[in-house]
Design a protein around this motif. Structure first.
Motif, PDB file in Angstrom:
ATOM      1  N   LYS A 123       0.860  -1.158   0.086  1.00  0.00           N
ATOM      2  CA  LYS A 123       0.019  -0.079  -0.181  1.00  0.00           C
ATOM      3  C   LYS A 123       0.751   1.284  -0.139  1.00  0.00           C
ATOM      4  O   LYS A 123       0.545   2.327  -0.688  1.00  0.00           O
ATOM      5  N   GLN A 124       1.782   1.183   0.814  1.00  0.00           N
ATOM      6  CA  GLN A 124       2.731   2.362   1.055  1.00  0.00           C
ATOM      7  C   GLN A 124       3.559   2.582  -0.554  1.00  0.00           C
ATOM      8  O   GLN A 124       3.749   3.705  -1.038  1.00  0.00           O
ATOM      9  N   GLN A 127       1.096   4.148  -2.931  1.00  0.00           N
ATOM     10  CA  GLN A 127       1.014   5.666  -2.805  1.00  0.00           C
ATOM     11  C   GLN A 127       2.315   6.319  -3.101  1.00  0.00           C
ATOM     12  O   GLN A 127       2.110   7.537  -3.555  1.00  0.00           O
ATOM     13  N   LYS A 130       2.319   6.702  -6.740  1.00  0.00           N
ATOM     14  CA  LYS A 130       1.277   7.624  -7.364  1.00  0.00           C
ATOM     15  C   LYS A 130       1.749   9.153  -7.118  1.00  0.00           C
ATOM     16  O   LYS A 130       1.495   9.918  -8.066  1.00  0.00           O
ATOM     17  N   LYS A 131       2.652   9.199  -5.763  1.00  0.00           N
ATOM     18  CA  LYS A 131       2.928  10.502  -5.863  1.00  0.00           C
ATOM     19  C   LYS A 131       4.158  10.941  -6.742  1.00  0.00           C
ATOM     20  O   LYS A 131       4.276  12.279  -6.994  1.00  0.00           O
TER      21      LYS A 131
END
Length: 138
Positions: A123-124, A127, A130-131
């Protein structure tokens, strides 16, 4: 749920079992201890319970020490060397190289063992990806 251990095996360390055998000559019952190895075979440890427990502790310790931690980066490099060049089409090779580059940036600094990666890390990573992905807007 597994069935409970037999009475003679209760209190013994994991992997150690007791088997009772009757001697043919005098009919006495003798206990033999066996340690179950990782490959499913058994190693006989003799008739003495205390010696068998000590030997089991040594075998368990050697197994835990010898267990090598495999890093994610090692698996990624092996995949890049053995799989991508020979089993992928050119466009797939390019996208796999880009994906591995990002994965190694995230999971390679500091290197993390493959068995330590959990769903929260995935999950990290998503994210983080995506960032760090810049989308052009026209």
């Amino acid at each position: 749920m597994a069935r409970p251990r037999k009475k003679e095996n209760q209190g013994l360390p994991q992997g150690l079992i007791c088997r009772r055998r009757r001697r043919q000559k005098d009919g006495a019952i003798v206990e033999y201890y066996f340690y179950t190895l990782a490959n499913g075979k058994e190693k006989p440890l003799g008739k003495d319970k205390h010696a068998a427990v000590l030997e089991t502790a040594k075998l368990n310790y050697e197994f835990q020490v010898s267990k090598k931690r495999i890093l994610f980066i090692d698996v990624a490099k092996r995949y890049e060397i053995e799989i991508i060049p020979f089993k992928k089409a050119s466009n797939t090779r390019n996208s796999n190289h880009q994906a591995l580059k990002k994965l190694c940036m995230f999971f390679g600094d500091p290197p993390i063992a493959l068995e330590d990666i959990e769903p929260q890390h995935i999950k990290q990573y998503l994210q983080w990806q995506k960032k760090n992905t810049r989308c052009r807007q026209y």
